[in-house]
Write an enzyme that holds these catalytic residues in place. Sequence first.
Site, short mmCIF file in Angstrom:
data_model
loop_
_atom_site.label_atom_id
_atom_site.label_comp_id
_atom_site.label_asym_id
_atom_site.label_seq_id
_atom_site.Cartn_x
_atom_site.Cartn_y
_atom_site.Cartn_z
N ASN A 144 75.24 18.11 44.49
CA ASN A 144 75.59 17.67 43.13
C ASN A 144 77.08 17.89 42.92
O ASN A 144 77.58 18.99 43.08
CB ASN A 144 74.78 18.50 42.12
CG ASN A 144 74.86 17.92 40.73
OD1 ASN A 144 75.87 17.32 40.36
ND2 ASN A 144 73.82 18.09 39.96
N CYS A 185 73.29 14.44 39.46
CA CYS A 185 71.88 14.50 39.84
C CYS A 185 71.17 13.19 39.50
O CYS A 185 70.23 12.79 40.18
CB CYS A 185 71.18 15.68 39.17
SG CYS A 185 71.44 15.76 37.39
N HIS A 232 68.57 17.16 33.33
CA HIS A 232 68.56 17.21 34.79
C HIS A 232 67.66 16.09 35.30
O HIS A 232 66.65 15.76 34.68
CB HIS A 232 68.05 18.57 35.26
CG HIS A 232 68.17 18.76 36.73
ND1 HIS A 232 69.37 18.62 37.39
CD2 HIS A 232 67.25 19.06 37.68
CE1 HIS A 232 69.17 18.83 38.68
NE2 HIS A 232 67.91 19.10 38.88
N ASP A 288 65.30 17.29 44.62
CA ASP A 288 66.00 17.89 43.48
C ASP A 288 67.38 18.34 43.96
O ASP A 288 67.56 19.47 44.42
CB ASP A 288 65.19 19.08 42.97
CG ASP A 288 65.78 19.67 41.69
OD1 ASP A 288 66.89 19.26 41.31
OD2 ASP A 288 65.14 20.54 41.08
#
Length: 1129
Positions: free
Chosen positions: A215, A220, A467, A484
Amino acid sequence: MTMLTPQPLDRQEDEEMLVPHSDFVEGPQPLVEGPQPLVEGPQPMEVAPVDGAGTVDNQASEEPQASRFTWAIENFSRLNVKKLYSDVFTVGGYKWRVLIFPKGNNVDYLSMYLDVADSATLPYGWNRYAQFSLAVVNQIHNKYTIKKDTQHQFSQRESDWGFTSFMPLVELYDPSKGYLVNDTCVVEADVAVRKVIDYWTYDSKKETGFVGLKNQGATCYMNSLLQTLYHIPYFRKAVYHMPTTENDMPSGSIPLALQSLFYKLQYHDTSVATKELTKSFGWDTYDSFMQHDVQELNRVLCEKLEDKMKGTVVEGTIQKLFEGHHMNYIECINVDFKSTRKESFYDLQLDVKGCKDVYASFDKYVEVERLEGDNKYHAEEHGLQDAKKGVLFIDFPPVLQLQLKRFEYDFMRDTMVKINDRYEFPLELDLDRDNGKYLSPEADRSVRNLYMLHSVLVHSGGVHGGHYYAFIRPTLTDQWYKFDDERVTKEDVKRALEEQYGGEEELPQTNPGHNNTPFKFTKYSNAYMLVYIRVSDKDKIICDVDEKDIAEHLRIRLKKEQEEKEDKRKYKAQAHLYTVIKVARDEDLREQIGKDMFFDLVDHDKVRSFRIQKQTSFNFFKEEVAKEFGIPVQFQRFWSWAKRQNHTYRPNRPLTPQEEAQTVGALRDVSNKAHNAELKLFLEVELGQDLRPVPPPDRTKEDILLFFKLYDPEKEELRYAGRLFVKSSGKPIEILTKLNEMVGFAPDEAIELFEEIKFEPSVMCEPLDKKASFRFSQIEDGDIICFQKQLLPGKEHVRFPDVPSYLAYVKNRQIVHFRALERPKEDGFSLELAKNHTYDDVVERVAQHLGLDDPSKIRLTPHNCYSQQPKPNPIKYRSVDQLLDMLVHYNQISDILYYEVLDIPLPELQCLKTLKVAFHHATKDEAVILNIRLPKLSTVGDVLNEIKTKVELSHANAELRLLEVFYHKIYKIFPLNEKIENINDQYWTLRAEEIPEEEKKLGPNDRLVHVYHFTKESAQNQMQVQNFGEPFFLVIHEGETLADVKVRIQKKLQVPDEEFCKWKFAFLSLGRPEYLQDSDIVSSRFQRRDVYGAWEQYLGLEHSDTTPKRTYAASQNRHTFEKPVKIYN
């Protein structure tokens, strides 16, 4: 994750600061005591980056423990404290407390946070995860209780989380609203605690076979999309087959950057960076810290790739994969007329609000709309006709991308909101259901439109940030993976589907003896994009992609990159076995002084460095130096450097024979207390008459090594002159001839000497007494003497006549780029100024450049280094001591200032208040926008008198009033004696108007009522009232029927009969309309007193909103956190 964090405690500016590693913004916010941007939703307390805090929903495990805490705060309005803590309560074995700011944390809102009560005494590295809600109870109508919920991972750096703008103070302190009863405020906190799993040692490749993406700050959203596209193998293969060459640079070529990224995802063992790709988009660092709309990025990226695939072997891939077609039709009911239009789509936007699942959204998508009544269709030669209008699908693409409309515009609040409602989506999607009800007549019915779910992109958070991550099953098996950012984990189908439906989560209470009703928490994590793959195309799309699909030049380039990366890794891994020795020589000083260096002697990062094993003897190192510089070992003498107390860095003493007999590692440990694996040395080499090296001279304790710099005032140049050994008992006067010879002056040239003592925090350079001994003047090894020719008469015109003035100039000089405030992106002009210039110096120079006689009419605004925008507040007149104070932004120094040329001097303007007022003429339609500027202590009466001088009134004795209008409602009539200093025209519209004569002659039973325009809109199967247009007051006489009132309203608004006959009239209280008949007595409805405010009871005029929007309408949401996605290359 990226967080827009409010300011640290000492900040006095209303602006946002970007801090990497946390994406949550409209979610929780930190408590910061100081002015802050108005950010909707929860906020953290202390400003600090949060490592990994954004992935709490994968870190939380086990069943949560939950409890409710109720806090009744008495004598609330008389509290005389800035902040107040509740008693401590325990949930999940942890101690908590609630913190409130009764008068707001520098905002006009109640501020409220959940605080870890014992954070100061907890062990290093503690963290805990909690879902919680905070509420202010409405003690009259429980349904008006204000409750906000969120989730957060609490840690040492963020031990508090909550809402800076919880509820407006004006509502809280209004006794009629029900939040304060008997001056008691009741606060409730529902807290559910989960244990946290440690992921620090997790290896994604080893556990799952996949790697994540790093990131860059707030990327993200992009990472989740890139992983989804990468895991469509047909797409990946097409990207690999896009033509690129070995001469292309990834940072300048989107195809090459994407090929490189996909190759690394496929073959590397650790997470992959996206910087090359974002650079190829033409994004700067700030773009990487902005959260963009992922759906927009998907569209823009695919359009770019489609364009760059043209004329190549993979032309048309984007269309083949993602393009479908639908048909828009309008069909007349009573005549034979039909209009159709075919359109293509790459993704479909599906409604979430009011739909329980994907099928309900498709039903709504193809819903037939009736065009009748006022809304008839003009069917060419048939004229206006009743018709039906709709959409049907001609074909669906092999890869179906469904964008779920989780973000919508809320007209009532005039802002974007996130829809967290429960919304289901199936593993298998059948778009041929109900005999193909979604398909148009010309659709190919032989194609089976049965789809399998491939990926679920999730947004966790609120409308202004959050997020993003993705659940993907790469080969359409039962095994799902969560991508993630850097971490990839295996997940089950429940996690990918049901837990991403949204809606509410119910948590049972575990605290006996309390109210055991379950807690309900809104699930802020939910799906916002779905990717389905058609079953019949599955084998073609989920294909094999291997090295033969990758161009040879790309394989060679990326393998070389990987080898270099591996070499760097090994270099780092072996660093503890080596010492880096940096060797400075006279040549370095000659090269650097006067160009890169003005103070001290050398920049050690720019000299030759040697990486030597610690076990190597120093004498062996000297042989390496001999090879490198051609200086035989016997002619080398090395000096160690020392950092002095005044922060200068100078050669200190020669190494002893005993030191040179040691190993390199031992020598470093002795000389360098910082243990930073570096040894800095000065190599002294003496040259003979033939400029060849000779042995270094013997040195006694009397000998001092001095370095000399020469300054030329006319050329404003400084350069290295050389070095000499002098006797400490000697005097400068004895070496003047040598110095002159050193620089080519006549032997008897008169020169002045200065000692360069230090340069931090300010320059200290003093004349050296030529007749005093070096010892008396405290001259020692490594000292620097600057000298110059004596300035002759007639040379006084030079800017910097001596060394001290020149060094002070160099230390303080600052090039400042000035931009016009109204054109903040355009370069204006540059001035060379000094950091210690006063406020007056700076504005005088700007005025001089602009040809302006009065510098006090210049107003400057500082630059925000993070947003690359002007700060919100200009610099007040003489409020800063020097230029440096204008340029500092946190720990950075900017070189940009914005300027305005005012029409009056700034000190005068600061004593004035400027109000933007819309004046509505008694008979004319259009409003006039006025900027009224008056002293801050002026009253509303003064404003109205000023307006009278600027506008045309209906008659000479007309009286005016000033109203506050917000969301098309009148909230306030300002008293004539109210001071204007505190009136806010930024968020509300100020309206001035003539007071109608009839209002001045109100009878004892006449009522002055609010009249607003409204329409009704359906939202989530509920009718909502939406106000629009200009609100106004109307006198209602006793016994007057609606029919009488309508006549007066039509005359006032000048609405034609054919339009007015369609209008409906209603009495509205708290947003609920009660429709009136012509025979109803209107005044009888306006007798109630049990409502919250006059604006909540009004006469409503229901009709369609056909009026153009006023250009002056105040922006109700000034703070924006997104900008459009642009890929520039």
